[in-house]
Design a protein around this motif. Structure first.
Motif, PDB file in Angstrom:
ATOM      1  N   GLU A   1      -2.395  -2.842  -5.076  1.00 17.96           N
ATOM      2  CA  GLU A   1      -1.098  -3.086  -5.711  1.00 17.96           C
ATOM      3  C   GLU A   1      -0.183  -1.887  -5.506  1.00 17.96           C
ATOM      4  O   GLU A   1      -0.607  -0.741  -5.592  1.00 17.96           O
ATOM      5  CB  GLU A   1      -1.286  -3.334  -7.212  1.00 17.96           C
ATOM      6  N   GLY A   2       1.071  -2.173  -5.185  1.00 13.66           N
ATOM      7  CA  GLY A   2       2.052  -1.113  -5.010  1.00 13.66           C
ATOM      8  C   GLY A   2       2.276  -0.702  -3.571  1.00 13.66           C
ATOM      9  O   GLY A   2       3.247  -0.008  -3.274  1.00 13.66           O
ATOM     10  N   TRP A   3       1.395  -1.099  -2.647  1.00 14.29           N
ATOM     11  CA  TRP A   3       1.612  -0.771  -1.236  1.00 14.29           C
ATOM     12  C   TRP A   3       2.868  -1.482  -0.761  1.00 14.29           C
ATOM     13  O   TRP A   3       3.225  -2.548  -1.231  1.00 14.29           O
ATOM     14  CB  TRP A   3       0.416  -1.203  -0.404  1.00 14.29           C
ATOM     15  N   TYR A   4       3.526  -0.898   0.218  1.00  8.31           N
ATOM     16  CA  TYR A   4       4.757  -1.460   0.751  1.00  8.31           C
ATOM     17  C   TYR A   4       4.492  -2.333   1.970  1.00  8.31           C
ATOM     18  O   TYR A   4       3.624  -2.041   2.789  1.00  8.31           O
ATOM     19  CB  TYR A   4       5.722  -0.348   1.169  1.00  8.31           C
ATOM     20  N   LEU A   5       5.284  -3.402   2.065  1.00 11.62           N
ATOM     21  CA  LEU A   5       5.357  -4.216   3.272  1.00 11.62           C
ATOM     22  C   LEU A   5       6.744  -3.968   3.841  1.00 11.62           C
ATOM     23  O   LEU A   5       7.739  -4.088   3.126  1.00 11.62           O
ATOM     24  CB  LEU A   5       5.225  -5.708   2.951  1.00 11.62           C
ATOM     25  N   VAL A   6       6.821  -3.621   5.092  1.00 10.99           N
ATOM     26  CA  VAL A   6       8.133  -3.381   5.691  1.00 10.99           C
ATOM     27  C   VAL A   6       8.293  -4.279   6.915  1.00 10.99           C
ATOM     28  O   VAL A   6       7.317  -4.602   7.591  1.00 10.99           O
ATOM     29  CB  VAL A   6       8.326  -1.898   6.079  1.00 10.99           C
ATOM     30  N   PRO A   7       9.529  -4.685   7.218  1.00 14.41           N
ATOM     31  CA  PRO A   7       9.757  -5.501   8.404  1.00 14.41           C
ATOM     32  C   PRO A   7       9.588  -4.657   9.669  1.00 14.41           C
ATOM     33  O   PRO A   7       9.635  -3.425   9.612  1.00 14.41           O
ATOM     34  CB  PRO A   7      11.199  -5.972   8.232  1.00 14.41           C
ATOM     35  N   PRO A   8       9.373  -5.299  10.804  1.00  9.65           N
ATOM     36  CA  PRO A   8       9.175  -4.554  12.052  1.00  9.65           C
ATOM     37  C   PRO A   8      10.313  -3.597  12.387  1.00  9.65           C
ATOM     38  O   PRO A   8      10.089  -2.587  13.035  1.00  9.65           O
ATOM     39  CB  PRO A   8       9.065  -5.650  13.113  1.00  9.65           C
ATOM     40  N   SER A   9      11.528  -3.870  11.925  1.00  8.74           N
ATOM     41  CA  SER A   9      12.651  -2.987  12.231  1.00  8.74           C
ATOM     42  C   SER A   9      12.499  -1.608  11.578  1.00  8.74           C
ATOM     43  O   SER A   9      13.185  -0.678  11.965  1.00  8.74           O
ATOM     44  CB  SER A   9      13.964  -3.627  11.781  1.00  8.74           C
ATOM     45  N   TYR A  10      11.592  -1.447  10.616  1.00  5.84           N
ATOM     46  CA  TYR A  10      11.385  -0.159   9.948  1.00  5.84           C
ATOM     47  C   TYR A  10      10.530   0.798  10.762  1.00  5.84           C
ATOM     48  O   TYR A  10      10.476   1.975  10.458  1.00  5.84           O
ATOM     49  CB  TYR A  10      10.731  -0.372   8.582  1.00  5.84           C
ATOM     50  N   ILE A  11       9.831   0.294  11.750  1.00  5.15           N
ATOM     51  CA  ILE A  11       8.959   1.149  12.554  1.00  5.15           C
ATOM     52  C   ILE A  11       9.264   0.944  14.028  1.00  5.15           C
ATOM     53  O   ILE A  11       9.808  -0.079  14.431  1.00  5.15           O
ATOM     54  CB  ILE A  11       7.462   0.865  12.283  1.00  5.15           C
ATOM     55  N   SER A  12       8.907   1.921  14.830  1.00 10.09           N
ATOM     56  CA  SER A  12       9.038   1.741  16.275  1.00 10.09           C
ATOM     57  C   SER A  12       7.645   1.444  16.808  1.00 10.09           C
ATOM     58  O   SER A  12       6.736   2.260  16.740  1.00 10.09           O
ATOM     59  CB  SER A  12       9.622   2.993  16.920  1.00 10.09           C
TER      60      SER A  12
END
Length: 85
Positions: free
Chosen positions: A65-76
């Motif tokens: 719980e609390g981990w982040y999910l980010v869209p592909p645009s957040y990483i290279s």
């Protein structure tokens, strides 16, 4: 009127309220630019790197719980997931 009719009516009303409350859910669509956080008791299949290739896990993985999910645009990412080229 039968003696058990008020009890039956009360039980049916209570059951209807329980069904209504348990059936209520809310879906929130998240924009591409918005990160999300994992909620409690979340388990799902995940992609992992195996020999440099993204491979979908066979079993659900418990995500804290609390981990982040980010869209592909957040990483290279040098190589995208299969089907997301």
């Amino acid at each position: 009127m039968l003696p058990w009719t008020p009890t039956l009516i009360a039980i049916l009303c209570a059951a209807q309220v329980v069904v209504w409350i348990s059936g209520c859910s809310r879906t929130v669509l998240v924009n591409e630019g918005s990160p999300m956080r994992i909620g409690p008791k979340t388990a799902l299949p995940v992609y992992v790197r195996v020999d440099g290739e993204w491979t979908l896990s066979n079993n659900p993985v418990q995500i804290p719980e609390g981990w982040y999910l980010v869209p592909p645009s957040y990483i290279s990412e040098p190589d995208p997931l299969p089907g997301h080229e």
